[in-house]
Design an enzyme around this catalytic site. Structure first.
Site, PDB file in Angstrom:
ATOM      1  N   TYR A   1       3.648  41.455  79.427  1.00 45.49           N
ATOM      2  CA  TYR A   1       4.719  42.365  79.047  1.00 45.49           C
ATOM      3  C   TYR A   1       4.619  43.605  79.913  1.00 45.49           C
ATOM      4  O   TYR A   1       3.532  44.171  80.069  1.00 45.49           O
ATOM      5  CB  TYR A   1       4.572  42.740  77.565  1.00 45.49           C
ATOM      6  CG  TYR A   1       5.592  43.736  77.054  1.00 45.49           C
ATOM      7  CD1 TYR A   1       6.916  43.377  76.873  1.00 45.49           C
ATOM      8  CD2 TYR A   1       5.206  45.040  76.728  1.00 45.49           C
ATOM      9  CE1 TYR A   1       7.852  44.294  76.394  1.00 45.49           C
ATOM     10  CE2 TYR A   1       6.126  45.954  76.241  1.00 45.49           C
ATOM     11  CZ  TYR A   1       7.450  45.572  76.070  1.00 45.49           C
ATOM     12  OH  TYR A   1       8.361  46.476  75.584  1.00 45.49           O
TER      13      TYR A   1
ATOM     14  N   ASP B   1      -0.201  46.342  86.414  1.00 48.85           N
ATOM     15  CA  ASP B   1       0.281  47.087  85.252  1.00 48.85           C
ATOM     16  C   ASP B   1      -0.937  47.426  84.393  1.00 48.85           C
ATOM     17  O   ASP B   1      -1.449  46.589  83.659  1.00 48.85           O
ATOM     18  CB  ASP B   1       1.297  46.239  84.478  1.00 48.85           C
ATOM     19  CG  ASP B   1       1.853  46.982  83.262  1.00 48.85           C
ATOM     20  OD1 ASP B   1       1.286  48.037  82.897  1.00 48.85           O
ATOM     21  OD2 ASP B   1       2.835  46.502  82.683  1.00 48.85           O
TER      22      ASP B   1
ATOM     23  N   LYS C   1      -0.200  55.201  78.103  1.00 50.07           N
ATOM     24  CA  LYS C   1      -1.089  55.183  76.937  1.00 50.07           C
ATOM     25  C   LYS C   1      -2.238  56.199  77.026  1.00 50.07           C
ATOM     26  O   LYS C   1      -2.012  57.379  76.812  1.00 50.07           O
ATOM     27  CB  LYS C   1      -1.581  53.759  76.707  1.00 50.07           C
ATOM     28  CG  LYS C   1      -0.390  52.809  76.411  1.00 50.07           C
ATOM     29  CD  LYS C   1      -0.809  51.523  75.791  1.00 50.07           C
ATOM     30  CE  LYS C   1       0.326  50.529  75.672  1.00 50.07           C
ATOM     31  NZ  LYS C   1       1.055  50.599  74.413  1.00 50.07           N
TER      32      LYS C   1
HETATM   33  N1  HOZ Z   1       5.013  46.679  72.319  1.00 51.13           N
HETATM   34  C1  HOZ Z   1       4.035  47.615  71.907  1.00 51.13           C
HETATM   35  C2  HOZ Z   1       2.692  47.026  71.884  1.00 51.13           C
HETATM   36  N2  HOZ Z   1       2.348  46.159  72.941  1.00 51.13           N
HETATM   37  C3  HOZ Z   1       4.382  48.175  70.551  1.00 51.13           C
HETATM   38  C4  HOZ Z   1       4.716  49.597  70.628  1.00 51.13           C
HETATM   39  C5  HOZ Z   1       5.002  50.262  69.281  1.00 51.13           C
HETATM   40  O1  HOZ Z   1       5.537  49.624  68.384  1.00 51.13           O
HETATM   41  O2  HOZ Z   1       4.706  51.417  69.161  1.00 51.13           O
END
Ligand code: HOZ
Length: 427
Positions: free
Chosen positions: A143, A238, A266
């Protein structure tokens, strides 16, 4: 009587689609109402019903030093008092850029953004602009945020909801995203032999963290570097999730690979909306205002976010921090996995630094197909049992977990005792 969490969830759904601002939070993969948090301190957080949790989501990775670290809060309050945003440069951005380039040597220049999605979509545009090519390669289950070109066979929420190819992405655009199996060398070799000269970039999570956590075969990463170099394609790591989390220098420092571009987020923002992309100077010089590839943002380099990031990184530089974090993460996750196996439940764990994966199956998966063999029903039971016992886990079998530097032996003991109670009743 319904709980405050239930009431808030009902109210949220009136004016917010699904009641959440990011899909996985809605608990749809596990059922029940999401927890609405009211505060956090160190490794713990409290919900609207006053229930306390040991937190293994850590805001999906950023909180490397736990919730509301006093040094971060103090610095953020001080800078906020001087103005929240200028839409003009500040010295703080230079400091952060210098810090990032010093910690991740493949990054010679860096541009700040507000989210990982912005960073990855900008990196792709830059790679296309630099190479003059259109096609990109990604891996099934990885992702890279929700930019159009990257929501093809995506992991995380897209995977959790069984929609790895999102609606609203033009088929013409998706056709330029070529998808391969993670960790698989023969298909990679074959693709490059066939159309290597048409590939602008390969983007990869060097440690996959959005199909639960999957470790790379070092040879896979090494060959990726060789093939991209040979064919004039760019290699984009990434590291939004892994940067400053699996090691101070990111996954690239652990595997000894120097990508052309890296995306970060992050941990770099310490819990504030901050991300970045950076890499080779000659490539970064293609960005506006010096080059032809446009990219911008009103809140990019925001002083409050940058300050949180600077302090978070400073805290991360304490000697021995990643060693201790890695040991704690390993103790927690291997502890849970061995409790599971003791009770006859197939359960395996992997971890690097403060990031981990827990898979309800016999062997560690190496790609998405293998990840999909995990027992999601067992995960649901485990999730709700742990939640009830005061342990907050990501509400999806396809997300990685996170440990902070302030999770200590009290959290370890409490987590393992909760896991014993939950797993012993799960057979
Ligand atoms: N897609 C995010 C984790 N891989 C989730 C982000 C969120 O809901 O804060």
């Amino acid at each position: 009587m319904s709980s405050h969490n239930d009431q808030l969830f009902k109210r949220a759904q009136v004016h917010i689609p699904g009641g959440v601002n990011s899909p996985v939070r809605a608990f749809r993969a596990v059922g029940g109402s999401p927890r609405f948090f009211t505060r956090g301190a160190g490794p713990r957080a409290w919900d609207a019903d006053g229930q306390e949790y040991i937190d293994y989501v850590c805001s999906w990775g950023p909180l490397l030093h736990g919730h509301a670290h006093p040094a971060i809060i103090e610095a953020v309050c001080a800078v906020a008092a001087k103005g929240l945003s200028f839409g003009a440069p500040t010295e703080l951005e230079i400091e952060l850029a210098e810090q990032v380039c010093a910690l991740v040597p493949s990054i010679e220049q860096v541009r700040l953004t507000c989210s990982g999605t912005e960073a990855t979509m900008s990196a792709i545009r830059l790679a296309r602009g630099f190479t003059g090519r259109t096609n990109i390669v990604k891996f099934d289950g990885c992702y890279h945020g929700h930019g159009d070109s990257l929501l093809v066979k995506a992991g995380s929420g897209a995977l959790t909801f069984g929609q790895p190819d999102s609606g609203g992405v033009p088929a013409d655009l998706a056709a330029h995203t070529l998808v391969l199996e993670y960790n698989q060398l023969d298909t990679l070799e074959a693709l490059f032999a066939r159309v290597g000269h048409e590939i602008a970039a390969v983007i990869v999570e060097p440690v996959a963290g959005n199909m639960n956590m999957v470790l790379p075969n070092p040879e896979f990463l090494r060959r990726l570097r060789e093939l991209t170099t040979q064919h004039g394609a760019l290699l984009i790591f990434d590291e939004v999730m892994t940067g400053f989390r699996v090691a101070l220098g990111g996954a690239q420092s652990l595997y000894g690979i120097r990508p052309d571009l890296t995306t970060l987020g992050k941990v770099m923002g310490g819990g504030m909306p901050l991300a970045a992309f950076g890499g080779r100077r000659d490539i970064m010089q293609y960005l506006a205002p010096v080059g032809p590839v446009y990219q911008a943002g009103t809140l990019s380099g925001n002083p409050v976010a940058v300050t949180a990031g600077l302090v978070n990184l400073k805290l991360s530089m304490q000697a021995g921090l990643y060693q201790r974090l890695g040991e704690m993460t390993h103790a927690i996750t291997e502890g849970i996995a061995s409790i599971g196996r003791h009770h006859g439940i197939p359960l395996v764990a992997c971890s690097l630094g403060g990031m981990f994966g827990l898979h309800f199956q016999e062997v560690l998966p190496t790609n998405l197909k293998e990840v999909m063999r995990s027992d999601t029903e067992r995960f649901k039971t485990f999730f709700h049992g742990m939640l009830k016992a005061g342990v907050y886990w990501a509400p999806s079998a396809f997300e990685a977990g996170f440990v902070s530097s302030v999770h200590g032996s009290t959290e370890l003991d409490q987590t393992l005792s909760a896991a014993e109670t939950v797993l012993s009743h799960m057979r």
